[in-house]
Enzyme design. Sequence first.
Site, PDB file in Angstrom:
ATOM      1  N   ALA A   1       8.392  -2.059 -96.458  1.00  0.00           N
ATOM      2  CA  ALA A   1       8.802  -1.660 -95.137  1.00  0.00           C
ATOM      3  C   ALA A   1       8.895  -3.090 -94.322  1.00  0.00           C
ATOM      4  O   ALA A   1      10.231  -3.150 -93.715  1.00  0.00           O
ATOM      5  CB  ALA A   1       8.258  -0.651 -94.419  1.00  0.00           C
TER       6      ALA A   1
ATOM      7  N   LYS B   1      16.864  -6.503 -92.335  1.00  0.00           N
ATOM      8  CA  LYS B   1      17.934  -5.713 -91.671  1.00  0.00           C
ATOM      9  C   LYS B   1      18.186  -6.319 -90.281  1.00  0.00           C
ATOM     10  O   LYS B   1      19.281  -6.456 -89.770  1.00  0.00           O
ATOM     11  CB  LYS B   1      17.257  -4.397 -91.588  1.00  0.00           C
ATOM     12  CG  LYS B   1      17.456  -3.496 -92.866  1.00  0.00           C
ATOM     13  CD  LYS B   1      16.946  -2.042 -92.686  1.00  0.00           C
ATOM     14  CE  LYS B   1      17.097  -1.406 -94.113  1.00  0.00           C
ATOM     15  NZ  LYS B   1      16.524   0.021 -93.951  1.00  0.00           N
TER      16      LYS B   1
ATOM     17  N   TYR C   1       3.045   6.123-109.688  1.00  0.00           N
ATOM     18  CA  TYR C   1       2.371   4.814-109.095  1.00  0.00           C
ATOM     19  C   TYR C   1       0.864   5.014-108.835  1.00  0.00           C
ATOM     20  O   TYR C   1      -0.164   4.317-109.317  1.00  0.00           O
ATOM     21  CB  TYR C   1       3.083   4.107-108.132  1.00  0.00           C
ATOM     22  CG  TYR C   1       2.397   2.891-107.636  1.00  0.00           C
ATOM     23  CD1 TYR C   1       2.440   1.909-108.523  1.00  0.00           C
ATOM     24  CD2 TYR C   1       1.799   2.940-106.396  1.00  0.00           C
ATOM     25  CE1 TYR C   1       1.925   0.717-107.897  1.00  0.00           C
ATOM     26  CE2 TYR C   1       1.476   1.561-105.801  1.00  0.00           C
ATOM     27  CZ  TYR C   1       1.449   0.747-106.490  1.00  0.00           C
ATOM     28  OH  TYR C   1       0.858  -0.461-105.848  1.00  0.00           O
TER      29      TYR C   1
ATOM     30  N   ASN D   1      -0.622  -1.853 -97.936  1.00  0.00           N
ATOM     31  CA  ASN D   1       0.543  -2.468 -97.525  1.00  0.00           C
ATOM     32  C   ASN D   1       0.222  -3.794 -97.075  1.00  0.00           C
ATOM     33  O   ASN D   1       0.323  -4.129 -95.992  1.00  0.00           O
ATOM     34  CB  ASN D   1       1.332  -1.782 -96.407  1.00  0.00           C
ATOM     35  CG  ASN D   1       2.052  -0.577 -96.496  1.00  0.00           C
ATOM     36  OD1 ASN D   1       2.858  -0.589 -97.658  1.00  0.00           O
ATOM     37  ND2 ASN D   1       1.784   0.640 -96.014  1.00  0.00           N
TER      38      ASN D   1
ATOM     39  N   GLU E   1      11.229  -4.393-102.205  1.00  0.00           N
ATOM     40  CA  GLU E   1      10.811  -4.931-101.058  1.00  0.00           C
ATOM     41  C   GLU E   1      10.301  -3.735-100.233  1.00  0.00           C
ATOM     42  O   GLU E   1      10.669  -2.593-100.177  1.00  0.00           O
ATOM     43  CB  GLU E   1      11.666  -5.622-100.131  1.00  0.00           C
ATOM     44  CG  GLU E   1      12.767  -4.552 -99.592  1.00  0.00           C
ATOM     45  CD  GLU E   1      13.988  -4.471-100.519  1.00  0.00           C
ATOM     46  OE1 GLU E   1      14.121  -4.720-101.651  1.00  0.00           O
ATOM     47  OE2 GLU E   1      14.936  -4.075 -99.946  1.00  0.00           O
TER      48      GLU E   1
ATOM     49  N   ASP F   1       4.707 -11.534-121.254  1.00  0.00           N
ATOM     50  CA  ASP F   1       4.700 -10.146-120.868  1.00  0.00           C
ATOM     51  C   ASP F   1       3.411  -9.601-121.332  1.00  0.00           C
ATOM     52  O   ASP F   1       2.908  -9.395-122.470  1.00  0.00           O
ATOM     53  CB  ASP F   1       5.716  -9.319-121.664  1.00  0.00           C
ATOM     54  CG  ASP F   1       5.672  -8.007-121.065  1.00  0.00           C
ATOM     55  OD1 ASP F   1       4.868  -7.356-120.756  1.00  0.00           O
ATOM     56  OD2 ASP F   1       7.149  -7.578-121.415  1.00  0.00           O
TER      57      ASP F   1
HETATM   58  P1  NAD Z   1       4.454  -8.199-106.912  1.00  0.00           P
HETATM   59  O1  NAD Z   1       5.113  -7.120-107.657  1.00  0.00           O
HETATM   60  O2  NAD Z   1       4.812  -9.388-106.176  1.00  0.00           O
HETATM   61  O3  NAD Z   1       3.369  -8.753-107.935  1.00  0.00           O
HETATM   62  C1  NAD Z   1       2.968  -8.051-109.267  1.00  0.00           C
HETATM   63  C2  NAD Z   1       3.389  -9.327-110.374  1.00  0.00           C
HETATM   64  O4  NAD Z   1       3.261  -8.484-111.814  1.00  0.00           O
HETATM   65  C3  NAD Z   1       4.864  -9.537-110.559  1.00  0.00           C
HETATM   66  O5  NAD Z   1       4.970 -11.098-110.274  1.00  0.00           O
HETATM   67  C4  NAD Z   1       5.184  -9.049-111.812  1.00  0.00           C
HETATM   68  O6  NAD Z   1       6.286 -10.253-112.241  1.00  0.00           O
HETATM   69  C5  NAD Z   1       4.045  -9.006-112.467  1.00  0.00           C
HETATM   70  N1  NAD Z   1       4.278  -8.255-113.767  1.00  0.00           N
HETATM   71  C6  NAD Z   1       4.790  -6.815-113.949  1.00  0.00           C
HETATM   72  N2  NAD Z   1       4.758  -6.375-115.036  1.00  0.00           N
HETATM   73  C7  NAD Z   1       4.321  -7.628-115.792  1.00  0.00           C
HETATM   74  C8  NAD Z   1       3.865  -7.756-117.121  1.00  0.00           C
HETATM   75  N3  NAD Z   1       4.365  -6.613-118.030  1.00  0.00           N
HETATM   76  N4  NAD Z   1       3.435  -8.771-117.786  1.00  0.00           N
HETATM   77  C9  NAD Z   1       3.405  -9.942-116.840  1.00  0.00           C
HETATM   78  N5  NAD Z   1       3.312  -9.788-115.400  1.00  0.00           N
HETATM   79  C10 NAD Z   1       3.847  -8.525-114.836  1.00  0.00           C
HETATM   80  O7  NAD Z   1       3.279  -7.368-106.290  1.00  0.00           O
HETATM   81  P2  NAD Z   1       2.124  -7.704-105.141  1.00  0.00           P
HETATM   82  O8  NAD Z   1       2.534  -7.113-103.773  1.00  0.00           O
HETATM   83  O9  NAD Z   1       1.810  -8.914-105.263  1.00  0.00           O
HETATM   84  O10 NAD Z   1       1.112  -6.884-105.661  1.00  0.00           O
HETATM   85  C11 NAD Z   1       0.030  -7.320-106.370  1.00  0.00           C
HETATM   86  C12 NAD Z   1      -0.945  -6.115-106.954  1.00  0.00           C
HETATM   87  O11 NAD Z   1      -1.411  -5.500-105.543  1.00  0.00           O
HETATM   88  C13 NAD Z   1      -0.203  -4.842-107.860  1.00  0.00           C
HETATM   89  O12 NAD Z   1      -1.181  -4.590-108.615  1.00  0.00           O
HETATM   90  C14 NAD Z   1       0.075  -3.910-106.784  1.00  0.00           C
HETATM   91  O13 NAD Z   1       0.062  -2.522-107.253  1.00  0.00           O
HETATM   92  C15 NAD Z   1      -1.149  -4.003-105.787  1.00  0.00           C
HETATM   93  N6  NAD Z   1      -0.909  -3.484-104.330  1.00  0.00           N
HETATM   94  C16 NAD Z   1      -0.084  -4.234-103.747  1.00  0.00           C
HETATM   95  C17 NAD Z   1       0.263  -3.595-102.357  1.00  0.00           C
HETATM   96  C18 NAD Z   1       1.063  -4.540-101.396  1.00  0.00           C
HETATM   97  O14 NAD Z   1       1.184  -3.994-100.437  1.00  0.00           O
HETATM   98  N7  NAD Z   1       1.733  -5.638-101.625  1.00  0.00           N
HETATM   99  C19 NAD Z   1      -0.578  -2.361-102.046  1.00  0.00           C
HETATM  100  C20 NAD Z   1      -1.232  -1.709-102.787  1.00  0.00           C
HETATM  101  C21 NAD Z   1      -1.475  -2.236-104.069  1.00  0.00           C
END
Ligand code: NAD
Length: 321
Positions: free
Chosen positions: A193, A200, A149, A178, A191, A50
């Site tokens: 959209a 779905k 967020y 996204n 998840e 963590d």
């Molecule tokens: P995700 O939720 O799949 O990955 C984030 C990871 O962080 C998860 O595996 C989670 O277990 C880990 N995590 C959370 N809290 C933690 C902690 N306390 N200690 C250790 N690990 C921890 O999300 P993602 O889609 O892979 O997104 C990755 C990054 O990109 C994130 O910072 C997200 O905010 C950013 N982001 C993603 C999107 C998208 O569309 N996927 C869009 C904008 C920004």
Amino acid sequence: MKKVLVLGAGGFIGSHLVKRLKNDGCWVKGADLKYPEFSPTAADEFILGDLREQVVCDRVLNEYFDEVYQLAADMGGAGYIFTGENDANVMHNSALININIVERAIKFKVGKLFYSSSACIYPEFNQSNPDNPNCSEDSAYPAQPDSEYGWEKLFSERLYLSFQRNYKLPVRIARFHNIFGPEGTWQGGKEKAPAAMCRKVAMAKNGGEIEVWGDGLQTRSFLYIDECLEAVLRLMESDFSGPVNIGSDEMISINNLAKMVIDISGKSISVKNITGPLGVRGRNSNNKLIQLKLGWQPTQSLRMGMEITYQWINQQVKPQL
Ligand code: NAD
């Protein structure tokens, strides 16, 4: 050999990034609360822990790395971010991770740090017209994100940029719009959209119906994971710090996204619009800055990425039917 640390390596983008970095010949250490859900990690070393905890961060960022990718965050799709129920956790957890990491990045003088911000930082008042949202990088201020967020992301952008100014930490910041693809969360409430729509449709019977949140006229754009990684790596190689949008500028309404997935499935399914958590009315990536600075733009259509993602989610759903 480049030595790289990926934080959030068990997540969607992080697990794909680890694979890409390994293919590119890097030595990769990963860290996350969990291992990747859908395939084994490709990392050379993986610390399960963590990142809110100082002692865990001391084990994770404990030496020099050429590059650190900070993707760990408490996040999810609209059902997680926009209900208000997770606001305190989202702000507290993600801010703690970023504060812990930036301190250690300075201590060990990491070569470059990548931070994943989000399109959710953009002001709500510029995204009320679904046909013409404004998400150019310079429209971020005066700030009015529509979620906590988004506020945390904006705070952490500023955190990293201030460490760049005062402590000479080289940072690169992207605002993702996204990102989607196979091996992403597709059920359980976190998840997004594209995955929700694929699930779905995959679960619906021929002649059935799927539910879509809102009137479905809200617009978004979606970027396929491989394209996202290419843009991230180009940003890391460049001298440009950002923040810069990494997204697609192929905007689509949510109803049309649903219709696209239905068409891909080959089934006959109708769409029922229901009330649900929504976010802004319209959002599209503005790619002028990234084109100018990095010469990058998406190379494939939304449809191509959705076809691959639908096939993958359809495979996941089958055993549950
Ligand atoms: P995700 O939720 O799949 O990955 C984030 C990871 O962080 C998860 O595996 C989670 O277990 C880990 N995590 C959370 N809290 C933690 C902690 N306390 N200690 C250790 N690990 C921890 O999300 P993602 O889609 O892979 O997104 C990755 C990054 O990109 C994130 O910072 C997200 O905010 C950013 N982001 C993603 C999107 C998208 O569309 N996927 C869009 C904008 C920004």
